[in-house]
Design a protein around this motif. Structure first.
Motif, PDB file in Angstrom:
ATOM      1  N   TRP A   4      35.401  36.239  46.414  1.00  0.00           N
ATOM      2  CA  TRP A   4      36.013  34.948  46.083  1.00  0.00           C
ATOM      3  C   TRP A   4      37.532  35.064  46.021  1.00  0.00           C
ATOM      4  O   TRP A   4      38.256  34.293  46.675  1.00  0.00           O
ATOM      5  CB  TRP A   4      35.463  34.449  44.740  1.00  0.00           C
ATOM      6  CG  TRP A   4      36.260  33.338  44.117  1.00  0.00           C
ATOM      7  CD1 TRP A   4      36.858  32.294  44.755  1.00  0.00           C
ATOM      8  CD2 TRP A   4      36.549  33.161  42.729  1.00  0.00           C
ATOM      9  NE1 TRP A   4      37.489  31.463  43.853  1.00  0.00           N
ATOM     10  CE2 TRP A   4      37.319  31.983  42.610  1.00  0.00           C
ATOM     11  CE3 TRP A   4      36.214  33.883  41.582  1.00  0.00           C
ATOM     12  CZ2 TRP A   4      37.770  31.518  41.369  1.00  0.00           C
ATOM     13  CZ3 TRP A   4      36.662  33.409  40.351  1.00  0.00           C
ATOM     14  CH2 TRP A   4      37.432  32.238  40.255  1.00  0.00           C
ATOM     15  N   LYS A   7      39.128  35.880  49.350  1.00  0.00           N
ATOM     16  CA  LYS A   7      39.120  34.690  50.211  1.00  0.00           C
ATOM     17  C   LYS A   7      40.201  33.702  49.759  1.00  0.00           C
ATOM     18  O   LYS A   7      40.908  33.113  50.587  1.00  0.00           O
ATOM     19  CB  LYS A   7      37.738  34.027  50.150  1.00  0.00           C
ATOM     20  CG  LYS A   7      37.534  32.888  51.151  1.00  0.00           C
ATOM     21  CD  LYS A   7      36.154  32.266  50.979  1.00  0.00           C
ATOM     22  CE  LYS A   7      35.041  33.196  51.421  1.00  0.00           C
ATOM     23  NZ  LYS A   7      34.918  33.252  52.897  1.00  0.00           N
ATOM     24  N   CYS A 200      36.701  28.103  47.725  1.00  0.00           N
ATOM     25  CA  CYS A 200      36.526  29.529  48.038  1.00  0.00           C
ATOM     26  C   CYS A 200      35.427  30.135  47.171  1.00  0.00           C
ATOM     27  O   CYS A 200      34.655  30.978  47.635  1.00  0.00           O
ATOM     28  CB  CYS A 200      37.845  30.279  47.819  1.00  0.00           C
ATOM     29  SG  CYS A 200      39.088  30.002  49.097  1.00  0.00           S
ATOM     30  N   LEU A 201      35.351  29.725  45.901  1.00  0.00           N
ATOM     31  CA  LEU A 201      34.285  30.205  45.026  1.00  0.00           C
ATOM     32  C   LEU A 201      32.921  29.778  45.570  1.00  0.00           C
ATOM     33  O   LEU A 201      31.987  30.584  45.664  1.00  0.00           O
ATOM     34  CB  LEU A 201      34.475  29.671  43.608  1.00  0.00           C
ATOM     35  CG  LEU A 201      33.374  30.012  42.603  1.00  0.00           C
ATOM     36  CD1 LEU A 201      33.246  31.517  42.426  1.00  0.00           C
ATOM     37  CD2 LEU A 201      33.652  29.324  41.265  1.00  0.00           C
ATOM     38  N   ARG A 202      32.816  28.511  45.932  1.00  0.00           N
ATOM     39  CA  ARG A 202      31.569  28.005  46.501  1.00  0.00           C
ATOM     40  C   ARG A 202      31.199  28.784  47.755  1.00  0.00           C
ATOM     41  O   ARG A 202      30.048  29.203  47.938  1.00  0.00           O
ATOM     42  CB  ARG A 202      31.719  26.515  46.825  1.00  0.00           C
ATOM     43  CG  ARG A 202      30.521  25.901  47.529  1.00  0.00           C
ATOM     44  CD  ARG A 202      30.840  24.510  48.066  1.00  0.00           C
ATOM     45  NE  ARG A 202      29.715  24.014  48.854  1.00  0.00           N
ATOM     46  CZ  ARG A 202      29.488  24.357  50.124  1.00  0.00           C
ATOM     47  NH1 ARG A 202      30.329  25.180  50.752  1.00  0.00           N
ATOM     48  NH2 ARG A 202      28.467  23.870  50.769  1.00  0.00           N
ATOM     49  N   ALA A 204      32.133  31.812  48.730  1.00  0.00           N
ATOM     50  CA  ALA A 204      31.812  33.218  48.481  1.00  0.00           C
ATOM     51  C   ALA A 204      30.439  33.382  47.842  1.00  0.00           C
ATOM     52  O   ALA A 204      29.672  34.280  48.206  1.00  0.00           O
ATOM     53  CB  ALA A 204      32.886  33.842  47.595  1.00  0.00           C
TER      54      ALA A 204
END
Length: 347
Positions: A4, A7, A200-202, A204
């Protein structure tokens, strides 16, 4: 979690030019993208390679993010970078001792982060990345409530989808929440940066592509759009940042005095207490490390005040005004460590 943040480093680097282009609040200094990129880069650098650090107790999500957050806080740049560091440190707290992220934990982490971010600022304002964080936290809580605390990967996916959608809607609303943004017909740069971080969290966690279409239609964000800040009045002030150990009383005094001297005051705790009890009956008041950020007309009174209360480290003074006839370099890439030039003096 490492994927995350890595990215996010690449994405914020690639979007830094457009984020800088629409950065006009709280000052039109055109550096939000740069500040976010550098702060996230510090977080990623602290994590090293893919192997766990010797100090990490196994597969501990919270310990890893806490380490990244502390590094980000120590090297945070600007309003946006400091608030990102606050977000990361606060979000890590409920995750300490956890081996994986879940929808209930995500809701708790985002709520903790948005509360801490709002409280870090002396004068928090809606229509900024604070509003985006708040909307994301509410969306995560709503999904968690509807799923009755389900900690499955399916529920986490639903939550992350809702978080990113809510963040996007909050970004769109920023244009009408702040007069400066409405007049310039742009959305908030820090809000867009937080949207990118959450997407980015979603991406990753779910192993899916970034939703590039989220940025379609955001006012001021097309590549051909001008750098809005170049046409705004220049700010003659400076940004002062440092890290310092203070007692709670002196921290309150510093915040109050900085509020009187300038604006955009952010104070957030870095790590735990540094004071200890004496061997005798007297007690040394516990002190805490603080990351301090303020915009002031003249740095000298602010630096003198800070030094009168403690022994600061990494004092940095940066000019808020930027040249109006040049643009910062667009797009970093994953391999590049180059950073656009900034007027910055380290004490």
């Amino acid at each position: 979690m490492k994927r995350w943040l890595s990215k996010a480093e690449v994405v914020l680097g690639n979007h830094s030019d457009r984020l800088n282009a629409i950065n006009i609040f709280p000052v039109a200094d055109g550096d939000t993208g740069t500040n976010l990129y550098l702060t996230v880069r510090a977080a990623v650098a602290s994590l090293g390679g893919t192997a766990p650090a010797p100090t990490d107790p196994g597969n501990d999500v919270g310990a890893l993010l806490s380490r990244a957050g502390q590094a980000a806080m120590e090297q945070a740049r600007g309003n946006s970078g400091t608030l990102f560091a606050v977000f990361l440190c606060a979000a890590a707290e409920p995750l300490v001792g956890k081996a994986r992220l879940s929808a209930p934990l995500l809701a708790t982490a985002l709520n903790r982060a948005q509360i801490r971010a709002w409280s870090a600022l002396s004068d928090p304002v809606s229509g900024t990345m604070l509003s985006v964080l708040e909307a994301a936290a509410r969306a995560a809580q709503a999904v968690d409530d509807s799923q009755n605390g389900d900690d499955s990967n399916h529920a986490l996916g639903l939550s992350l989808d809702a978080v990113v959608e809510a963040a996007f809607q909050a970004v769109v609303r920023t244009e009408d929440e702040l007069a400066q943004l409405h007049e310039a017909h742009v959305v908030d740069a820090g809000g867009v940066g937080m949207l990118l971080v959450l997407d980015c969290l979603r991406s990753a966690v779910l192993g899916e592509e970034l939703q590039d279409e989220l940025l379609d239609g955001l006012h001021g964000y097309k590549l051909q759009d001008p750098h809005i800040h170049e046409h705004m009045p220049a700010d003659d002030g400076v940004e002062v940042m440092c890290t310092i150990s203070l007692s709670p009383l002196n921290a309150a005094i510093l915040r109050q005095r900085l509020d009187e001297m300038g604006d955009s005051v952010i104070m957030s705790q870095v790590g735990g207490t540094t004071g200890q009890d004496d061997d005798d009956e007297s007690t040394v008041e516990a002190s805490y490390r603080w990351r301090v950020h303020v915009h002031v007309p003249d740095p000298e009174p602010a630096v003198a005040l800070i030094r009168s209360l403690g022994d600061p480290t990494d004092i940095a003074v940066s000019q808020l005004a930027v040249p109006r006839d040049t643009r910062q370099e667009p797009a970093y890439n994953q391999e590049s460590s180059s950073v656009p030039g900034q007027s910055r003096h380290e004490y």
